[in-house]
Design a protein around this motif. Sequence first.
Motif, PDB file in Angstrom:
ATOM      1  N   PRO A 177       0.831  -1.214   0.000  1.00 14.16           N
ATOM      2  CA  PRO A 177       0.000   0.000   0.000  1.00 14.16           C
ATOM      3  C   PRO A 177       0.857   1.252   0.000  1.00 14.16           C
ATOM      4  O   PRO A 177       1.932   1.296   0.602  1.00 14.16           O
ATOM      5  CB  PRO A 177      -0.815  -0.129   1.298  1.00 14.16           C
ATOM      6  N   SER A 230      -1.018  -0.284  -4.208  1.00 12.30           N
ATOM      7  CA  SER A 230      -1.236  -1.724  -4.062  1.00 12.30           C
ATOM      8  C   SER A 230      -2.076  -2.315  -5.183  1.00 12.30           C
ATOM      9  O   SER A 230      -2.151  -3.539  -5.320  1.00 12.30           O
ATOM     10  CB  SER A 230      -1.903  -2.005  -2.712  1.00 12.30           C
ATOM     11  N   ARG A 231      -2.764  -1.479  -5.983  1.00 10.10           N
ATOM     12  CA  ARG A 231      -3.613  -1.984  -7.059  1.00 10.10           C
ATOM     13  C   ARG A 231      -2.915  -1.955  -8.432  1.00 10.10           C
ATOM     14  O   ARG A 231      -3.472  -2.457  -9.410  1.00 10.10           O
ATOM     15  CB  ARG A 231      -4.881  -1.134  -7.157  1.00 10.10           C
ATOM     16  N   GLU A 240      -4.612   5.470  -2.024  1.00 12.34           N
ATOM     17  CA  GLU A 240      -5.102   4.096  -1.946  1.00 12.34           C
ATOM     18  C   GLU A 240      -6.618   4.045  -2.102  1.00 12.34           C
ATOM     19  O   GLU A 240      -7.166   3.134  -2.746  1.00 12.34           O
ATOM     20  CB  GLU A 240      -4.682   3.461  -0.615  1.00 12.34           C
ATOM     21  N   GLY A 255      -8.592   2.086  -5.017  1.00 13.62           N
ATOM     22  CA  GLY A 255      -9.598   1.079  -4.716  1.00 13.62           C
ATOM     23  C   GLY A 255     -10.921   1.367  -5.395  1.00 13.62           C
ATOM     24  O   GLY A 255     -11.603   0.449  -5.881  1.00 13.62           O
ATOM     25  N   GLU A 256     -11.298   2.630  -5.471  1.00 10.72           N
ATOM     26  CA  GLU A 256     -12.546   3.023  -6.137  1.00 10.72           C
ATOM     27  C   GLU A 256     -12.491   2.693  -7.630  1.00 10.72           C
ATOM     28  O   GLU A 256     -13.435   2.133  -8.204  1.00 10.72           O
ATOM     29  CB  GLU A 256     -12.791   4.517  -5.917  1.00 10.72           C
ATOM     30  N   MET A 308     -10.522   0.497  -9.105  1.00 15.68           N
ATOM     31  CA  MET A 308     -10.452  -0.947  -9.289  1.00 15.68           C
ATOM     32  C   MET A 308     -11.846  -1.564  -9.190  1.00 15.68           C
ATOM     33  O   MET A 308     -12.205  -2.453  -9.977  1.00 15.68           O
ATOM     34  CB  MET A 308      -9.512  -1.564  -8.252  1.00 15.68           C
ATOM     35  N   ALA A 309     -12.652  -1.090  -8.252  1.00 20.49           N
ATOM     36  CA  ALA A 309     -14.017  -1.597  -8.120  1.00 20.49           C
ATOM     37  C   ALA A 309     -14.831  -1.310  -9.385  1.00 20.49           C
ATOM     38  O   ALA A 309     -15.596  -2.170  -9.856  1.00 20.49           O
ATOM     39  CB  ALA A 309     -14.684  -0.979  -6.889  1.00 20.49           C
TER      40      ALA A 309
END
Length: 787
Positions: A242, A285-286, A249, A253-254, A256-257
């Motif tokens: 991360p 991290s993505r 981050e 994450g948003e 990636m979703a």
Amino acid sequence: MIPTMGARCARWLWLLIAMLLSAGTVAAQTLDEIESLSRDGTPVLRIRFNASVHFLQLAPAGAADLYTLRFELIAADDLVQRQTADEFRRLPAAGDLPEVGIAYTPDATSRTRTLTIKLARPLNLQARQGPNSRSIDLLVLPPKIEQPGPHFALVLQTVPQAEADRIKPVPPELGELEVHVRPVTAGGVASLELTAGYFTSQRAAAAALALALPRFPQARIVDLSRAEPALPETRSCLSTEPAADAALEAKAGELMAQARQALDAKEAEPALAALDQLLKLPPNSRSLAAQELIGNAWELAGNPRRARVEYELYLKLCPDEAGQARVRARLAAIGPETGGAVAAAKPWSGSLAQYYYGGKARTKSLVSIATGIDQATLSLTNESAIVTSLDLSGRIAGENSETRVVARGSGSTNLLGSGHSTNSISAVYAEHRRLGSGPLAGLAVRVGRQSPISGGLLGLFDGISLAYPVSSGVKVDVMGGVPASPLVSAPNETLFAAVVEADSFAEHWGGNFYLLDQTTQGITNRRALGSELRYAGDRWSLDGLLDYDTVFNMLNALSVHGSFQVAPQTTLTMLFDGRRAPDLELTNALISSGAASIKTLLQTQTLDEVRAAALATSAIARQFMVSIARPLDSHWQASTDLRYSAVGALPAVGDFAATPATGGQYGWTGQLTGTNLYSKRDISNFNVSVMTTPLFKGLQLSVNNLSVLPGHPDLTLEPSLRLYTQRDNQSTKLLRVGPGLRLSYRASGRASLLGEMLYEVSRTDGPTNHAHSDTAFFYVGYRYELF
């Protein structure tokens, strides 16, 4: 479905043959065709010409959707040299390449010509000479990384200052980056460091590093904010840890979703958009997972070639074993990179264009005669015609084959009582190509009026050509038929040519060897042995042509041109060309004799006398050019060139008097090209040229601009201004000033309106005469895309 496709092909073929048989004359066209290829994973747009050309300059240097390409017309048929009609070629979108349109406006007053290249979306193009003298390649490179806030750069090589000659050239794939050599101290030793940049993300730097490592195995990424290596010894890995920035981050994450949701719903476009945004973020991290998923998204979008590129980059970013296994499985499912032509999205394409050309001239003169001064005024309409052109092409792909048909022609209706109307065909042929595997894989057969499929000095012909790959990188081309645009018409003409062509050998070399045989009434008209040789290295490239005629037992043509990277982003181009003009042919003897055929001429002359008369009509023409070009910054490019040309003397022969040699003609040109100076789509050229000949000295200043106005993307304006002044050996001075304006407007997805207005004022002052004239020329018309 297959019988229907076959029947359609048959109908097209019979139509094309009927058009060919009814074609009375040949149309002058400089452009042959555009095709999209893939070479070693790099997309290539290849522009083929109906003349020998030499690439000079492409502007701008970087990603754009509007380019201008300058090239030198080395040798061409007389019809091409004197061409006046504009040309346009369109390549439909295919794969991840956008639609490409190339416009050509001939200028019979200059050997330097210009193409305007318009793309449906920006690409990062790099131009180079193609595999022979009749082609120019546009390489589609990864986009140049902008520098609003650069975080990363590459350190490619470090050597002691005393060993500066060990610094290697930067590979062409990284040619758009800023390259610097700076002094550093490494291990207490005064050294030089070769760097390239800049990158706004670690992923972008890693992608460039992957291209650099084969040549620079010690290359590394440097984080400019910390001034230390950003990665461990593997150099191109992406971290899965991360990021310290919690907001970063959360954003990753948003995105990636969003991407996973779109992939689950089988929606490629929103998935690509989300993943593209995610991969532009700083490492998080993505990042590594996103690199794999964007390959999945391109597969879903139906673009396996782009998916392969993303998967191969993923494998270079140090994934775990499970990730490697998943991606290698996807690469195996996609299959190997096949290269060759990229299939077009649309099977049929074509356009219909129609223009009205008008022109009017008025001349006032004062002439000193024995009885005093005589004044005369002459006004006349010297052009009024409607020109219609048709360009059709179709492509039908089968399971293991591809059939293509092409038809291009034009008709001119002269509205002046003193003129005449013409109809002409520049290309009409059908081509069948075998694909896949098997003994016939790679075989291509073309029937009709066509340009030669290989280089050399073979011109347009009506007949058949075959190409067959005999081994990897080596193919044999055979062509036979009738010359379609001979300088001198003679009865019962035939031609045959055989070419052995090697794409590459000895790593950097390629070329061909050819045999050409032409006859008239069974008598050998021209028989030549020739070869084209090319070298493409890291820093320089070289292309050469040699053509030897065995009927006259002498050299017909020798041409050498090359490009050298003398410094980062600085290119030196040189050209030497010496040839017979026109080409050596026995039928040249008909020019001075007035006879209708060689057989008739041989009734009163010996073969040696006919050969001597033909040789006496073919002068030795030589030209030499050296040019240097360099980008000054992101908006400006500068270039300059020196030229020399001379045409030798011809003796008196037949009805022709002796012609003296022209003597040396010297020229110098300086050009400054500005791109995106006041908008996102504009190109401006500022040019100065000086010419010195034994008969006169001339100076020309010109300004040309091409602009797509902000807020009006369908409207293109091309204003120009040219001033030319000349003084000859008789103290006669000439001054010409000519403003011009060209317009094009895309009225719809298929229809475009075009027009041009040129106005020239000319003044001549000499010891015995004074003249003033003004000339207006214009055309207006439309072009409609039929498919």
